[in-house]
Scaffold this motif. Structure first.
Motif, PDB file in Angstrom:
ATOM      1  N   UNK A   1       0.826  -1.217   0.000  1.00 58.54           N
ATOM      2  CA  UNK A   1       0.000   0.000   0.000  1.00 58.54           C
ATOM      3  C   UNK A   1       0.858   1.265   0.000  1.00 58.54           C
ATOM      4  N   UNK A   2       1.946   1.229   0.742  1.00 61.73           N
ATOM      5  CA  UNK A   2       2.842   2.401   0.761  1.00 61.73           C
ATOM      6  C   UNK A   2       3.427   2.661  -0.623  1.00 61.73           C
ATOM      7  N   UNK A   3       3.762   1.641  -1.294  1.00 63.80           N
ATOM      8  CA  UNK A   3       4.295   1.820  -2.649  1.00 63.80           C
ATOM      9  C   UNK A   3       3.229   2.414  -3.563  1.00 63.80           C
ATOM     10  N   UNK A   4       1.987   1.855  -3.438  1.00 60.40           N
ATOM     11  CA  UNK A   4       0.893   2.402  -4.275  1.00 60.40           C
ATOM     12  C   UNK A   4       0.620   3.878  -3.953  1.00 60.40           C
ATOM     13  N   UNK A   5       0.644   4.222  -2.667  1.00 55.77           N
ATOM     14  CA  UNK A   5       0.382   5.615  -2.258  1.00 55.77           C
ATOM     15  C   UNK A   5       1.450   6.555  -2.800  1.00 55.77           C
ATOM     16  N   UNK A   6       2.696   6.144  -2.709  1.00 57.65           N
ATOM     17  CA  UNK A   6       3.782   6.975  -3.233  1.00 57.65           C
ATOM     18  C   UNK A   6       3.635   7.144  -4.732  1.00 57.65           C
ATOM     19  N   UNK A   7       3.235   6.067  -5.402  1.00 53.50           N
ATOM     20  CA  UNK A   7       3.062   6.154  -6.839  1.00 53.50           C
ATOM     21  C   UNK A   7       1.919   7.108  -7.203  1.00 53.50           C
ATOM     22  N   UNK A   8       0.775   7.000  -6.438  1.00 52.80           N
ATOM     23  CA  UNK A   8      -0.356   7.907  -6.691  1.00 52.80           C
ATOM     24  C   UNK A   8       0.021   9.363  -6.408  1.00 52.80           C
ATOM     25  N   UNK A   9       0.740   9.594  -5.329  1.00 55.98           N
ATOM     26  CA  UNK A   9       1.150  10.974  -5.000  1.00 55.98           C
ATOM     27  C   UNK A   9       2.059  11.535  -6.079  1.00 55.98           C
ATOM     28  N   UNK A  10       2.957  10.726  -6.595  1.00 56.52           N
ATOM     29  CA  UNK A  10       3.829  11.197  -7.667  1.00 56.52           C
ATOM     30  C   UNK A  10       3.017  11.527  -8.900  1.00 56.52           C
ATOM     31  N   UNK A  11       2.019  10.640  -9.215  1.00 55.02           N
ATOM     32  CA  UNK A  11       1.170  10.944 -10.360  1.00 55.02           C
ATOM     33  C   UNK A  11       0.388  12.260 -10.163  1.00 55.02           C
ATOM     34  N   UNK A  12      -0.151  12.452  -8.904  1.00 55.36           N
ATOM     35  CA  UNK A  12      -0.891  13.701  -8.628  1.00 55.36           C
ATOM     36  C   UNK A  12       0.008  14.928  -8.759  1.00 55.36           C
ATOM     37  N   UNK A  13       1.254  14.817  -8.253  1.00 60.23           N
ATOM     38  CA  UNK A  13       2.184  15.962  -8.373  1.00 60.23           C
ATOM     39  C   UNK A  13       2.470  16.253  -9.821  1.00 60.23           C
ATOM     40  N   UNK A  14       2.656  15.171 -10.624  1.00 59.15           N
ATOM     41  CA  UNK A  14       2.923  15.393 -12.033  1.00 59.15           C
ATOM     42  C   UNK A  14       1.726  16.044 -12.721  1.00 59.15           C
ATOM     43  N   UNK A  15       0.504  15.582 -12.342  1.00 54.09           N
ATOM     44  CA  UNK A  15      -0.698  16.166 -12.953  1.00 54.09           C
ATOM     45  C   UNK A  15      -0.852  17.644 -12.564  1.00 54.09           C
ATOM     46  N   UNK A  16      -0.616  17.921 -11.282  1.00 53.60           N
ATOM     47  CA  UNK A  16      -0.728  19.332 -10.845  1.00 53.60           C
ATOM     48  C   UNK A  16       0.328  20.195 -11.491  1.00 53.60           C
ATOM     49  N   UNK A  17       1.528  19.660 -11.668  1.00 51.84           N
ATOM     50  CA  UNK A  17       2.587  20.432 -12.336  1.00 51.84           C
ATOM     51  C   UNK A  17       2.208  20.699 -13.778  1.00 51.84           C
ATOM     52  N   UNK A  18       1.614  19.688 -14.423  1.00 44.68           N
ATOM     53  CA  UNK A  18       1.179  19.887 -15.801  1.00 44.68           C
ATOM     54  C   UNK A  18       0.083  20.950 -15.876  1.00 44.68           C
ATOM     55  N   UNK A  19      -0.885  20.918 -14.909  1.00 39.36           N
ATOM     56  CA  UNK A  19      -1.947  21.932 -14.908  1.00 39.36           C
ATOM     57  C   UNK A  19      -1.380  23.337 -14.705  1.00 39.36           C
TER      58      UNK A  19
END
Length: 818
Positions: free
Chosen positions: A65-83
């Motif tokens: 779960x920790x790995x999945x959470x880190x992966x989701x957070x990285x995806x969210x940061x990338x999405x927010x950076x793109x926005x």
């Protein structure tokens, strides 16, 4: 659990084998207990093994779960950076009651707030219309899932795009800055929309105005006309006008426009136009451009007629005002003179050329002031601003000017609704003077009637009482209510008949008041009442038809007439005795005293031979006694002259300070002999007054002599003089023995004298002489005294005696200083 079950089964199997004896029973229990303990241990071991296995599985799950959470957070940061990199902002709603999620941001040009609450207040950073439209679209998206695409203008002048969609069952709105070609396209679309709205509004306005308007293309043909144009050329619609090319202006008018346009693109001409068979006058404005021409025609026919009528009216009013005696001047909105009449020029004496140059209001006032025609003002600029404030007023203003030449003007400044002021200068000098004279005459007549001893009553032409004085009511015992009711003469006579019943006299009086004879004559008569009062009456007709009736009480005259006649001879004889006495004193007593004084002087100066000390002392006593007797004789002679009515005052300007100093000089020897000090308190502003200087000095000398005579050793005499309104107050006081209160009324009587301690009075003529001379000047004498504390005598002289009405004065007006 299996191990526990097995243990239980084992115990159950072996238990019967041991159930034989008591000892056997005890051994059986021990076996059971041991088996239970073994079972518990087995269970604990099995549980520990199971827990260790479960923990290993949980740790593995947590790591996943920790790995999945880190992966989701990285995806969210990338999405927010793109926005953030794309200058866009997303609003997403998860649940209906939760606030929206804000992701990304807009560019600086949009000036959108960063805070969520401020951003959601769309009206704060978007244009009002766009904000309202966005609010409606968001509500429709969240409630019904209706997507939308909007281009919105911001308050900073830029544009943003808002797109609303549904994703995963949740609504979201994406805001993007319009850049480059899209922004320019949005701006052009917005400008085009606004221009279309403006054109539509202008077309609607042009269609509604009652003035013909038209547009021409580059070829000069009509491209558009309004409804008023079609009506002017007698066609039902504008399309018919364009189809036939019907012109409002004739050929000459269009030619005149082309000629003027050669020097200017905008043409403004007044041209005649035939409309509906009638000749009208229009102001035509035609403007040319690269795309064609635009024109408008304004009907000024009625305006020309009104202007012509106005010019005729103005000319008529100008001729009328020029004949008025009241000065009138009109200034326009620019404060320049537009009109003035002849009375204005004559009143202010201004140069006609100056007035014809249309000067400014301020320049006209300055010219009036330079000619000393305006009232003198302490603050000229403030007064001038106050006069010119009429230009900013909505109501007329009234001023009263008192000119240096004695004239009084009533100046009315009437503002014009379209700007400018009309000044009316009404000369009210004669009116004010007449009003003053009339009011003064009415007051004088009223006071005169009220203070007359004769009864006066005026009856109108209708026979009713109009005016009466208190003496009339007192003579006939009438109350104020009866007089105030304005009774008829018949009622008045009925009341008066109770006191005096004489039908013949009353009928004559009534006929004189109410008679209709053409010649109204004066009526005189006398009547004696029952109470013994004798009245003389007279009825005098007045110019307005009224009748003046007077009643004079002559009872005392009738009663004393005989007594006066009887005493006339005695008075004449007494007058002869007085005259003889004056002559006797003047010639029989004064002349010997003069000789005695003269011979005493001769003896004293040593011309007849030397004198020893005793002879010289006797001679001095003779001279002083003779002079004292001469003063008494002069006082007696003056009193006799006053009583005989032959005393004449030689009036002139009398300097108070100088006269007081001269009187003080005459009593210096007496002051030294009695060891009395003298104090003078002369007001520097006392000045001078009109009187007989010799008699005023004689009054002061007598008062000082009297004060010194009754002063104690080492005492003090005070002389004061000051102005009190229209009178001069001269006072002489001392701190001597004073006068008892019961003797104050007698001190002015002739030959009244008294002895008080060591102080012996003189002949008793001093204060009598003072009173006679002061009253001869028209003044009064007052005395204040306290026994043991001193006396003060105050003389009040008028500044200017009434020389015309007092026979005791000589010199008339010239001597009075006029």
């Amino acid at each position: 659990m299996g191990l526990t079950t097995a243990s239980s089964a084992l115990v159950a199997a072996i238990a019967p084998a041991f159930a034989v004896t008591g000892e056997e029973t005890l051994a059986t229990h021990q076996i059971v207990l041991t088996a239970s303990m073994i079972g518990v241990v087995c269970v604990a071991v099995a549980s520990a093994v199971g827990m260790m296995r479960q923990r290993a599985r949980a740790d593995a799950t947590i790591r996943h779960l920790r790995d999945d959470n880190a992966d989701l957070k990285a995806r969210a940061d990338r999405a927010e950076a793109l926005l953030d990199a794309e200058d866009q902002l997303i609003l997403a709603w998860s649940l209906p009651g939760d606030p929206p999620l804000v992701l990304g941001r807009l560019g600086e040009a949009a000036a959108a707030p960063r805070a969520r609450a401020e951003f959601l207040a769309f009206g704060a950073w978007l244009e009002p219309n766009g904000a309202a439209e966005l609010d409606r679209a968001v509500v429709s998206l969240r409630e019904r899932g209706t997507p939308f695409d909007l281009e919105l203008g911001t308050r900073s002048g830029t544009h943003v795009e808002a797109a609303g969609r549904i994703a995963g069952g949740r609504p979201f709105v994406r805001f993007c800055d319009l850049t480059g070609e899209r922004r320019r396209y949005a701006e052009l679309a917005e400008r085009h929309r606004r221009q279309c709205d403006e054109v539509e509004a202008m077309r609607a306005l042009f269609e509604a105005v009652p003035m013909p308007m038209w547009l021409r293309g580059p070829d000069g043909r009509l491209a558009w006309v309004n409804r008023a144009y079609a009506q002017a050329v007698d066609l039902p619609t504008a399309e018919r006008v364009l189809e036939g090319g019907h012109e409002l202006l004739d050929t000459a008018g269009r030619k005149a426009i082309r000629q003027v346009r050669s020097s200017s693109l905008a043409v403004d001409l007044r041209l005649p136009v035939v409309v509906a068979g009638r000749r009208r006058t229009y102001d035509v404005v035609d403007v040319a451009s690269a795309q064609g021409e635009a024109g408008i025609a304004i009907d000024v026919t009625d305006l020309e007629q009104i202007q012509a009528e106005l010019r005729r009216t103005i000319d008529f009013h100008a001729r009328t005002l020029d004949q008025l005696a009241t000065a009138v001047a009109t200034f326009g909105a620019d404060k320049h003179l537009q009109f003035h009449n002849a009375a204005f020029r004559e009143l202010w004496g201004l140069d006609p050329a100056f007035l014809d140059s249309a000067p400014e209001d301020g320049a006209v006032l300055d010219q009036m002031r330079a000619g000393r025609r305006l009232p003198e003002q302490a603050d000229w600029r403030a007064w001038k601003r106050d006069v010119q404030s009429a230009y900013r007023s909505l109501e007329g203003k009234e001023h009263w000017w008192h000119l240096p030449d004695g004239q009084t003007l009533r100046v009315i400044a009437n503002p014009h609704p379209q700007g400018g002021v009309t000044y009316v200068y009404e000369n009210v000098t004669e009116k004010i003077e007449l009003e003053k004279r009339h009011n003064a005459l009415v007051r004088v007549q009223g006071e005169t009637l009220d203070h007359l001893s004769e009864g006066v009553v005026v009856f109108g032409s209708d026979g009713r009482l109009r005016l009466s004085n208190p003496a009339f009511a007192a003579l006939w015992r009438l109350d104020e209510a009866a007089v105030a009711a304005r009774p008829h003469i018949s009622e008045v006579i009925e009341r008066l008949s109770c006191i005096h019943e004489d039908p013949a006299a009353w009928n004559r009086l009534k006929l004189a008041v109410t008679g209709l004879a053409e010649n109204r004559d004066r009526l005189d008569g006398a009547m004696e009442r029952r109470d013994g009062v004798v009245l003389e009456f007279a009825a005098v007709p007045l110019p307005d038809g009224a009748t003046l009736v007077t009643f004079v009480n002559v009872t005392d005259t009738v009663n004393v007439e005989r007594a006066l006649m009887e005493k006339n001879e005695a008075l004449e004889q007494a007058d002869h005795i007085k005259t003889d006495f004056v002559g006797l004193v003047s010639y029989e007593l004064r002349s010997p005293l003069t000789n005695i004084i003269g011979f005493a002087h001769l003896l004293a100066d040593g011309r007849t031979g030397p004198l020893n000390d005793k002879q010289r002392d006797y001679t001095g006593h003779i001279m002083s006694s003779s002079q004292a007797l001469m003063a008494i004789v002069d006082d007696i002679l003056d009193l006799a002259t006053i009583d005989a009515g032959i005393m004449r005052l030689q009036v002139g300007d009398v300097d108070v300070a100088t006269t007081v100093a001269a009187a003080v000089e005459g009593v210096k020897d007496r002051l030294a002999a009695h060891n009395v000090s003298l104090v003078t308190e002369i007001d520097p502003a006392v000045g001078s007054f009109v009187a007989d200087e010799k008699r005023v000095r004689q009054v002061l000398f007598n008062l000082l002599s009297n004060a010194v005579s009754f002063s104690t050793e080492g005492g003090r005499v005070i002389v004061s003089a000051r102005r009190d309104g229209d009178r001069i107050l001269v006072a002489v006081g001392d701190d001597g023995v004073g006068i008892p209160a019961e003797h104050l009324r007698q001190v002015f009587e002739r030959f009244y004298t008294r002895r008080q301690g060591p102080h012996r009075g003189g002949a008793g003529l001093g204060l009598s002489i003072v009173k006679s001379f002061v009253e001869l000047h028209g003044g009064v004498v007052e005395i204040e005294s306290t026994e043991g504390r001193g006396t003060k005598v105050v003389c009040r002289f008028p500044l200017r005696p009434e020389t015309d009405d007092r026979p005791g004065l000589e010199g008339g007006r010239s001597a009075a200083g006029e």
